[in-house]
Design an enzyme around this catalytic site. Structure first.
Site, PDB file in Angstrom:
ATOM      1  N   GLU A  14      27.911  49.082  45.882  1.00 39.76           N
ATOM      2  CA  GLU A  14      29.143  49.684  46.421  1.00 39.76           C
ATOM      3  C   GLU A  14      29.237  51.159  46.023  1.00 39.76           C
ATOM      4  O   GLU A  14      28.836  51.506  44.914  1.00 39.76           O
ATOM      5  CB  GLU A  14      30.365  48.920  45.879  1.00 39.76           C
ATOM      6  CG  GLU A  14      30.374  47.481  46.368  1.00 39.76           C
ATOM      7  CD  GLU A  14      31.473  46.638  45.738  1.00 39.76           C
ATOM      8  OE1 GLU A  14      32.336  47.192  45.027  1.00 39.76           O
ATOM      9  OE2 GLU A  14      31.465  45.426  45.956  1.00 39.76           O
ATOM     10  N   ALA A  37      33.211  37.587  45.397  1.00 39.56           N
ATOM     11  CA  ALA A  37      32.812  37.564  43.977  1.00 39.56           C
ATOM     12  C   ALA A  37      32.203  38.914  43.588  1.00 39.56           C
ATOM     13  O   ALA A  37      32.923  39.867  43.264  1.00 39.56           O
ATOM     14  CB  ALA A  37      31.842  36.418  43.751  1.00 39.56           C
ATOM     15  N   ARG A  38      30.890  39.006  43.669  1.00 36.75           N
ATOM     16  CA  ARG A  38      30.167  40.255  43.456  1.00 36.75           C
ATOM     17  C   ARG A  38      28.975  40.251  44.405  1.00 36.75           C
ATOM     18  O   ARG A  38      28.360  39.195  44.641  1.00 36.75           O
ATOM     19  CB  ARG A  38      29.665  40.363  42.003  1.00 36.75           C
ATOM     20  CG  ARG A  38      30.768  40.588  40.964  1.00 36.75           C
ATOM     21  CD  ARG A  38      31.370  41.988  41.054  1.00 36.75           C
ATOM     22  NE  ARG A  38      32.346  42.262  40.003  1.00 36.75           N
ATOM     23  CZ  ARG A  38      33.676  42.171  40.169  1.00 36.75           C
ATOM     24  NH1 ARG A  38      34.170  41.802  41.337  1.00 36.75           N
ATOM     25  NH2 ARG A  38      34.489  42.473  39.189  1.00 36.75           N
ATOM     26  N   ILE A  72      40.792  31.652  39.968  1.00 32.29           N
ATOM     27  CA  ILE A  72      41.012  31.992  41.384  1.00 32.29           C
ATOM     28  C   ILE A  72      40.519  30.853  42.277  1.00 32.29           C
ATOM     29  O   ILE A  72      41.181  30.479  43.249  1.00 32.29           O
ATOM     30  CB  ILE A  72      40.302  33.317  41.742  1.00 32.29           C
ATOM     31  CG1 ILE A  72      40.844  34.459  40.880  1.00 32.29           C
ATOM     32  CG2 ILE A  72      40.490  33.628  43.234  1.00 32.29           C
ATOM     33  CD1 ILE A  72      40.034  35.740  40.935  1.00 32.29           C
ATOM     34  N   HIS A 108      36.031  45.873  49.122  1.00 34.88           N
ATOM     35  CA  HIS A 108      36.393  45.358  47.789  1.00 34.88           C
ATOM     36  C   HIS A 108      37.915  45.476  47.553  1.00 34.88           C
ATOM     37  O   HIS A 108      38.355  46.158  46.626  1.00 34.88           O
ATOM     38  CB  HIS A 108      35.622  46.122  46.699  1.00 34.88           C
ATOM     39  CG  HIS A 108      35.535  45.369  45.400  1.00 34.88           C
ATOM     40  ND1 HIS A 108      34.454  45.431  44.561  1.00 34.88           N
ATOM     41  CD2 HIS A 108      36.431  44.559  44.767  1.00 34.88           C
ATOM     42  CE1 HIS A 108      34.673  44.689  43.488  1.00 34.88           C
ATOM     43  NE2 HIS A 108      35.878  44.153  43.593  1.00 34.88           N
TER      44      HIS A 108
HETATM   45  P1  NAP Z   1      37.004  32.352  35.936  1.00 38.90           P
HETATM   46  O1  NAP Z   1      38.335  31.708  35.778  1.00 38.90           O
HETATM   47  O2  NAP Z   1      36.218  32.708  34.726  1.00 38.90           O
HETATM   48  O3  NAP Z   1      36.133  31.391  36.876  1.00 38.90           O
HETATM   49  C1  NAP Z   1      34.806  31.596  37.117  1.00 38.90           C
HETATM   50  C2  NAP Z   1      34.193  30.313  37.644  1.00 38.90           C
HETATM   51  O4  NAP Z   1      32.834  30.569  37.973  1.00 38.90           O
HETATM   52  C3  NAP Z   1      34.208  29.170  36.673  1.00 38.90           C
HETATM   53  O5  NAP Z   1      34.673  28.024  37.315  1.00 38.90           O
HETATM   54  C4  NAP Z   1      32.763  28.984  36.239  1.00 38.90           C
HETATM   55  O6  NAP Z   1      32.534  27.606  36.097  1.00 38.90           O
HETATM   56  C5  NAP Z   1      31.997  29.540  37.429  1.00 38.90           C
HETATM   57  N1  NAP Z   1      30.728  30.173  37.045  1.00 38.90           N
HETATM   58  C6  NAP Z   1      30.539  31.095  36.088  1.00 38.90           C
HETATM   59  N2  NAP Z   1      29.251  31.447  36.031  1.00 38.90           N
HETATM   60  C7  NAP Z   1      28.619  30.733  36.973  1.00 38.90           C
HETATM   61  C8  NAP Z   1      27.260  30.641  37.405  1.00 38.90           C
HETATM   62  N3  NAP Z   1      26.302  31.385  36.842  1.00 38.90           N
HETATM   63  N4  NAP Z   1      26.955  29.793  38.407  1.00 38.90           N
HETATM   64  C9  NAP Z   1      27.925  29.034  38.967  1.00 38.90           C
HETATM   65  N5  NAP Z   1      29.215  29.088  38.615  1.00 38.90           N
HETATM   66  C10 NAP Z   1      29.560  29.913  37.625  1.00 38.90           C
HETATM   67  O7  NAP Z   1      37.118  33.692  36.781  1.00 38.90           O
HETATM   68  P2  NAP Z   1      38.212  34.113  37.878  1.00 38.90           P
HETATM   69  O8  NAP Z   1      39.368  34.734  37.192  1.00 38.90           O
HETATM   70  O9  NAP Z   1      38.454  32.981  38.790  1.00 38.90           O
HETATM   71  O10 NAP Z   1      37.389  35.298  38.625  1.00 38.90           O
HETATM   72  C11 NAP Z   1      36.144  35.019  39.191  1.00 38.90           C
HETATM   73  C12 NAP Z   1      35.422  36.276  39.640  1.00 38.90           C
HETATM   74  O11 NAP Z   1      35.955  36.714  40.884  1.00 38.90           O
HETATM   75  C13 NAP Z   1      35.531  37.510  38.749  1.00 38.90           C
HETATM   76  O12 NAP Z   1      34.662  37.451  37.649  1.00 38.90           O
HETATM   77  C14 NAP Z   1      35.179  38.632  39.718  1.00 38.90           C
HETATM   78  O13 NAP Z   1      33.778  38.838  39.727  1.00 38.90           O
HETATM   79  C15 NAP Z   1      35.601  38.079  41.081  1.00 38.90           C
HETATM   80  N6  NAP Z   1      36.775  38.810  41.609  1.00 38.90           N
HETATM   81  C16 NAP Z   1      36.635  39.608  42.703  1.00 38.90           C
HETATM   82  C17 NAP Z   1      37.739  40.284  43.209  1.00 38.90           C
HETATM   83  C18 NAP Z   1      37.621  41.172  44.413  1.00 38.90           C
HETATM   84  O14 NAP Z   1      38.369  42.133  44.514  1.00 38.90           O
HETATM   85  N7  NAP Z   1      36.745  40.879  45.355  1.00 38.90           N
HETATM   86  C19 NAP Z   1      38.976  40.174  42.595  1.00 38.90           C
HETATM   87  C20 NAP Z   1      39.090  39.339  41.485  1.00 38.90           C
HETATM   88  C21 NAP Z   1      37.982  38.652  40.990  1.00 38.90           C
HETATM   89  P3  NAP Z   1      31.443  27.045  35.057  1.00 38.90           P
HETATM   90  O15 NAP Z   1      31.723  27.720  33.752  1.00 38.90           O
HETATM   91  O16 NAP Z   1      31.696  25.569  35.050  1.00 38.90           O
HETATM   92  O17 NAP Z   1      30.107  27.401  35.647  1.00 38.90           O
HETATM   93  C1  8YV Z   2      39.310  45.061  41.270  1.00 38.98           C
HETATM   94  C2  8YV Z   2      37.963  42.911  40.910  1.00 38.98           C
HETATM   95  O1  8YV Z   2      39.481  45.652  42.520  1.00 38.98           O
HETATM   96  O2  8YV Z   2      39.367  41.960  39.292  1.00 38.98           O
HETATM   97  C3  8YV Z   2      38.212  42.126  39.685  1.00 38.98           C
HETATM   98  O3  8YV Z   2      37.217  41.637  39.103  1.00 38.98           O
HETATM   99  O4  8YV Z   2      36.869  42.969  41.394  1.00 38.98           O
HETATM  100  C4  8YV Z   2      39.098  43.607  41.579  1.00 38.98           C
HETATM  101  O5  8YV Z   2      40.310  42.992  41.336  1.00 38.98           O
HETATM  102  C5  8YV Z   2      38.245  45.779  40.523  1.00 38.98           C
HETATM  103  O6  8YV Z   2      38.130  45.302  39.236  1.00 38.98           O
HETATM  104  C6  8YV Z   2      38.537  47.276  40.489  1.00 38.98           C
HETATM  105  O7  8YV Z   2      39.286  47.656  39.392  1.00 38.98           O
END
Ligand code: NAP
Ligand code: 8YV
Length: 317
Positions: free
Chosen positions: A257, A227-228, A151, A275
């Site tokens: 949450e 993120a979280r 992302i 969220h």
């Molecule tokens: P991803 O491809 O695994 O990317 C995560 C990135 O975070 C990597 O570049 C990693 O790089 C870095 N990272 C991991 N642990 C870290 C740490 N302790 N300190 C600093 N950097 C760190 O994951 P993604 O698919 O992009 O998703 C990322 C996160 O977004 C999900 O895990 C979820 O928590 C959140 N999210 C939220 C929503 C929402 O609805 N708000 C929706 C989707 C996702 P390095 O390995 O180089 O550190």
């Molecule tokens: C969802 C998220 O809303 O993908 C994630 O990690 O935080 C969001 O896309 C959540 O997982 C609820 O199912």
């Protein structure tokens, strides 16, 4: 015999439709697992934030696969699952564009004062009270991304198209990326107008955004968190916003949450959303389908389509 699965949380109808009659689904929205069915449950759908921890796994002795509706799987004890040979999958990639777009939406909404200006018109202030103050442009600004993953990279490309300079922080540099890596988060925050968090939750990242990071971002700075919640020291954030040591925050995620502290809700310089970064019909449908397909693929072919990196290897057939 159809495999029996347990869905934690209210199952979205498209998810049930995709599973069809290939499995027998049990649903648990709250309370305890039905002890009569527990011994037959071979698949688990984690569609809520409810922890899938060692204690829950112990109640499901026949469990073979866990499918997370979402990309973040910080609510799942993957090590405990792996120790039992249980596969774990998630819905990665299908939400990259909309989550990145939502981070961008929060950035633009905060920088242009969108929520306050909407309220100004609704209150009938236009023509009666002074116009809202001028806002700030993201054009040419330096924006820091914490977590340049699937992302984060999608977001970085979009920010570049908006004329922003992108810096990033993570645990290691990514030499294939054109953006500047900053190993020191405080130093990066000092250089940024906005910091956007899009990294996994869990013990390793909890509290990563400390009072020092927030102060380094400063009175003109903006913190966007998609993120979280636990990644940020929420008390330090509230104090800094209240005292003007941090300019603004735009938050989609929170420590506990759906509870959002009253202190945050009272602040005029924050945007709060429940969220919803992935919550478009198109992306959620893709997530429901992939979540179901991971279960179906496991029972048909012995392996999920999108396992998490730490998942137990697929059983030999
Ligand atoms: P991803 O491809 O695994 O990317 C995560 C990135 O975070 C990597 O570049 C990693 O790089 C870095 N990272 C991991 N642990 C870290 C740490 N302790 N300190 C600093 N950097 C760190 O994951 P993604 O698919 O992009 O998703 C990322 C996160 O977004 C999900 O895990 C979820 O928590 C959140 N999210 C939220 C929503 C929402 O609805 N708000 C929706 C989707 C996702 P390095 O390995 O180089 O550190
Ligand atoms: C969802 C998220 O809303 O993908 C994630 O990690 O935080 C969001 O896309 C959540 O997982 C609820 O199912």
């Amino acid at each position: 015999m159809k495999p029996e699965i347990l869905i934690l949380g209210a199952p979205p109808p498209p998810l049930l439709a995709r599973l069809g009659d290939a499995v027998r689904a049990h649903v648990l929205t709250e309370g305890d697992i039905d002890a009569r069915a527990a011994g037959r449950i071979a698949g688990l759908v984690s569609s809520s934030a409810r922890p899938v921890d060692a204690a829950l796994l112990e109640q499901l002795p026949a469990l073979r696969v866990i499918s997370k509706l979402g990309v973040g799987y910080d609510n799942i004890d993957v090590a405990a699952a792996r120790a039992r040979g249980i596969a774990v999958a998630h819905t990665r990639d299908v939400l990259n564009a909309d989550v990145a777009n939502f981070a961008l939406t929060l950035l633009l909404a905060a920088s242009r004062g969108l929520v306050c200006e909407d309220a100004y018109v609704r209150r009938g202030d236009w023509g009666r009270a002074p116009m809202p103050p001028l806002r700030w442009s993201i054009e040419g600004e330096t924006i820091g991304i914490v977590g340049l993953g699937r992302i984060g990279r999608t977001l970085a490309a979009k920010l570049s198209a908006f004329g922003c300079e992108v810096l990033y922080h993570g645990r290691r540099p990514q030499p294939d990326q054109p953006y500047e890596y900053c190993p020191d988060l405080v130093a990066m925050a000092r250089r940024c107008r906005a910091l956007i968090l899009i990294l996994p939750g869990g013990p390793e990242s909890a509290g990563l955004v400390t009072a020092q990071v927030i102060d380094a971002l400063g009175p003109e700075g903006l913190l966007v968190n998609v993120a979280r919640g636990e990644v940020v020291d929420q008390e330090a954030l509230i104090a800094a916003l209240r005292e003007g040591r941090l300019g603004q925050a735009a938050l989609d995620v929170f420590a506990d949450e759906p509870h959002v502290p009253q202190a945050l809700r009272d602040l005029p310089n924050v945007i709060l959303t429940p969220h919803v970064a992935s919550a478009t019909r198109e992306t959620r449908l893709a997530m429901f389908n992939l979540c179901a397909d991971n279960i179906l693929a496991f029972f048909r072919e012995g392996a999920c389509l999108t396992p998490v990196p730490e998942s137990a290897p697929a059983p030999q057939t």
